[in-house]
Design an enzyme around this catalytic site. Structure first.
Site, PDB file in Angstrom:
ATOM      1  N   ASP A  54       0.831  -1.209   0.000  1.00 41.23           N
ATOM      2  CA  ASP A  54       0.000   0.000   0.000  1.00 41.23           C
ATOM      3  C   ASP A  54       0.865   1.257   0.000  1.00 41.23           C
ATOM      4  OD1 ASP A  54      -2.479  -1.103  -0.046  1.00 41.23           O
ATOM      5  OD2 ASP A  54      -3.049  -0.569   1.994  1.00 41.23           O
ATOM      6  N   GLU A  79      -3.794   7.120   2.632  1.00 39.67           N
ATOM      7  CA  GLU A  79      -4.248   6.367   3.803  1.00 39.67           C
ATOM      8  C   GLU A  79      -3.085   6.022   4.730  1.00 39.67           C
ATOM      9  OE1 GLU A  79      -6.229   2.731   2.779  1.00 39.67           O
ATOM     10  OE2 GLU A  79      -6.686   2.318   4.874  1.00 39.67           O
ATOM     11  N   ASP A 153      -6.265   6.253  -2.139  1.00 39.45           N
ATOM     12  CA  ASP A 153      -6.386   4.955  -1.460  1.00 39.45           C
ATOM     13  C   ASP A 153      -5.672   3.949  -2.367  1.00 39.45           C
ATOM     14  OD1 ASP A 153      -6.932   2.650  -0.146  1.00 39.45           O
ATOM     15  OD2 ASP A 153      -9.043   3.095   0.205  1.00 39.45           O
ATOM     16  N   ILE A 155      -4.968   0.685  -2.277  1.00 38.29           N
ATOM     17  CA  ILE A 155      -5.783  -0.512  -2.580  1.00 38.29           C
ATOM     18  C   ILE A 155      -6.958  -0.503  -1.611  1.00 38.29           C
ATOM     19  CG2 ILE A 155      -5.889  -3.042  -2.730  1.00 38.29           C
ATOM     20  CD1 ILE A 155      -2.853  -3.055  -3.071  1.00 38.29           C
ATOM     21  N   ASP A 156      -8.130  -0.194  -2.121  1.00 40.49           N
ATOM     22  CA  ASP A 156      -9.319  -0.274  -1.276  1.00 40.49           C
ATOM     23  C   ASP A 156      -9.826  -1.720  -1.315  1.00 40.49           C
ATOM     24  OD1 ASP A 156     -11.393   0.809   0.359  1.00 40.49           O
ATOM     25  OD2 ASP A 156     -12.729   0.673  -1.365  1.00 40.49           O
ATOM     26  N   THR A 158      -8.759  -4.082   0.876  1.00 43.93           N
ATOM     27  CA  THR A 158      -7.530  -4.865   1.029  1.00 43.93           C
ATOM     28  C   THR A 158      -7.818  -6.323   1.368  1.00 43.93           C
ATOM     29  OG1 THR A 158      -6.879  -2.884   2.215  1.00 43.93           O
ATOM     30  CG2 THR A 158      -5.186  -4.527   1.897  1.00 43.93           C
ATOM     31  N   ASP A 303     -11.364   6.967   0.809  1.00 46.93           N
ATOM     32  CA  ASP A 303     -12.296   5.973   0.250  1.00 46.93           C
ATOM     33  C   ASP A 303     -13.302   6.635  -0.701  1.00 46.93           C
ATOM     34  OD1 ASP A 303     -11.479   3.678   1.787  1.00 46.93           O
ATOM     35  OD2 ASP A 303     -12.558   4.493   3.507  1.00 46.93           O
TER      36      ASP A 303
HETATM   37  C1  2IP Z   1     -12.002  -0.341   3.724  1.00 54.90           C
HETATM   38  C2  2IP Z   1     -12.684  -1.263   2.753  1.00 54.90           C
HETATM   39  C3  2IP Z   1     -13.757  -2.002   3.478  1.00 54.90           C
HETATM   40  C4  2IP Z   1     -14.839  -1.059   3.962  1.00 54.90           C
HETATM   41  C5  2IP Z   1     -14.199   0.054   4.800  1.00 54.90           C
HETATM   42  C6  2IP Z   1     -13.012   0.705   4.108  1.00 54.90           C
HETATM   43  O1  2IP Z   1     -10.828   0.169   3.149  1.00 54.90           O
HETATM   44  O2  2IP Z   1     -13.234  -0.586   1.658  1.00 54.90           O
HETATM   45  O3  2IP Z   1     -14.247  -2.987   2.639  1.00 54.90           O
HETATM   46  O4  2IP Z   1     -15.767  -1.793   4.717  1.00 54.90           O
HETATM   47  O5  2IP Z   1     -15.154   1.013   5.064  1.00 54.90           O
HETATM   48  O6  2IP Z   1     -12.421   1.663   4.945  1.00 54.90           O
HETATM   49  P1  2IP Z   1     -17.049  -2.536   4.085  1.00 54.90           P
HETATM   50  O7  2IP Z   1     -16.562  -3.481   3.034  1.00 54.90           O
HETATM   51  O8  2IP Z   1     -17.716  -3.192   5.248  1.00 54.90           O
HETATM   52  O9  2IP Z   1     -17.860  -1.424   3.488  1.00 54.90           O
HETATM   53  P2  2IP Z   1      -9.396  -0.646   3.165  1.00 54.90           P
HETATM   54  O10 2IP Z   1      -9.616  -1.984   2.579  1.00 54.90           O
HETATM   55  O11 2IP Z   1      -8.539   0.251   2.304  1.00 54.90           O
HETATM   56  O12 2IP Z   1      -8.965  -0.683   4.609  1.00 54.90           O
HETATM   57 CA    CA Z   2     -10.001   2.044   1.840  1.00 54.50          CA
END
Ligand code: 2IP
Ligand code: CA
Length: 379
Positions: A54, A79, A153, A155-156, A158, A303
């Site tokens: 990341d 992030e 971000d 990699i969202d 993750t 995000d």
């Molecule tokens: C996370 C990821 C999660 C999400 C959370 C984000 O970012 O997108 O999937 O939760 O809100 O902060 P959910 O899937 O329950 O909506 P990262 O993977 O970058 O930590």
């Molecule tokens: Ca994210």
């Protein structure tokens, strides 16, 4: 702005390449999936490799944008912090150096001397990519880099990236979990007002090359400033919908009270659950869902910034849920839209940049009103 968009598309693609390389190359993949804890943990190895991946992507974007647009230096946020401390108390700052060899050398110090892994990563970071095909010809936006800031971000979703489930995703259908939920998100906001004005989303694992050449990605972009609204995604042709037809995408951890209120409004079978905050907003952008509701403050500026800009370009937006529930405004209440330039000063660390009031992502204002109406008094 067209130059900046071109650059962001290119660095988004490079970021996607790094994400793919980390899963494709055995020495990196092994590091990615192994969770070392307790006695197994090598104290010279910094945190975990997924955090390093990341940070490397984030620093690469920061480096490439800062080099071409020096006026944006200091306004490119992400992030992750690039300062690492290993189990021996040594501190290492991960940056992208001017040559591939120097970057490999620096990465080897945080990879406990694993030169193969460090060289593979450095190679992907320093790769020179051709211009990405995007019909940005004639796009002029009266903004200069010194007025803009960036949220990254790397990699969202993750967890989906690490788990790596390969779903066969049908075009035009929301698919709740799997590698395709992992996204690179690069959002640009106006420093003065905090409004999101440009967004690039890269989906590194969109589909598999039918000839066996591995994963292929897909990118999406949008610009929204004043009367200029351009998006690479065409507005979905949904036609007018009654409340009973509305589909809502939610986090699987959403509160029961929200699920019940939305079931009463939309009817059964209209609530869908999916991973990734960015992926859920992308589903609204593509018309795979009408609305994304999140009642928790579990997302952050990185995000939402990029996909928010695309939604604005399509006439929609992303609002703060708790502010919207309090608003008495009949029309579009601009004070409820999420903005990206103001931290919550009463919070510390990453929480300063959380979307604390929850959020609703929408394309159609009347649909947003129905949702807010249904949730009023329930939270
Ligand atoms: C996370 C990821 C999660 C999400 C959370 C984000 O970012 O997108 O999937 O939760 O809100 O902060 P959910 O899937 O329950 O909506 P990262 O993977 O970058 O930590
Ligand atoms: Ca994210």
């Amino acid at each position: 702005m067209a130059d900046l968009l071109q650059l962001l598309l290119r660095v988004g693609e490079k970021a996607a390449n790094v994400a793919r390389v980390c899963r494709q190359e055995a020495p990196l993949f092994q590091l990615l999936v192994q969770e070392k804890t307790g006695d197994d943990k090598n104290k010279k190895f910094v945190q975990d490799f997924k955090t390093l991946a990341d940070v490397v992507i984030q620093e690469m974007i920061r480096h490439d944008v800062g080099t071409q647009f020096p006026d944006m230096d200091g306004f490119i946020h992400g992030e992750e912090s690039n300062k690492f401390e290993n189990g021996l108390g040594e501190s290492v700052t991960v940056t992208v150096c001017s040559t591939e060899e120097e970057t490999a050398k620096l990465l080897a110090t945080v990879l406990d001397g694993d030169h193969t892994a460090a060289s593979l990563l450095a190679q992907a970071i320093h790769q020179d990519l051709a211009t990405i095909e995007a019909s940005t010809d004639g796009l002029t936006v009266p903004l200069s880099p010194s007025e803009l800031g960036i949220w990254i971000d790397p990699i969202d979703a993750t967890s989906q990236y690490i788990e790596g489930r390969e779903e066969v995703v049908e075009e035009g259908v929301l698919s709740p979990s799997g590698l395709h939920c992992a996204l690179v998100l690069i959002g640009v906001y106006l420093r003065s007002t905090g409004e999101p004005v440009m967004g690039v989303i890269n989906q590194p694992f969109n589909h598999k090359d039918p000839t066996g050449g591995g994963w292929r990605g897909k990118h999406y972009w949008g610009v929204s400033y004043g009367n200029i609204n351009v998006c690479s995604v065409s507005p979905p042709n949904c036609g007018p919908k009654g409340q009973q037809g509305l589909s809502v995408v939610l986090s699987s951890s959403e509160k029961q009270v929200v699920k019940e209120a939305l079931t009463s409004l939309c009817g059964p079978d209209k609530l869908i659950y999916a991973s990734g905050a960015g992926y859920k907003i992308l589903c609204v952008i593509q018309g795979l869902s009408d609305i994304y509701v999140l009642s928790e403050g579990s997302t952050f500026k990185w995000d939402s910034c990029a996909p928010h800009a695309l939604l604005r370009a399509l006439g929609g937006g992303v609002v703060d849920l708790s502010k919207s529930l309090q608003s008495t405004c009949e029309g579009r209440d601009h004070n409820t839209e999420l903005i990206y330039n103001q931290p919550y000063t009463e919070h510390k660390g990453a929480d300063r940049w959380a979307n604390h009031g929850g959020l609703v992502a929408y394309r159609d204002l009347s649909q947003l009103r129905s949702i807010i109406g249904a949730l009023k008094g329930k939270l």
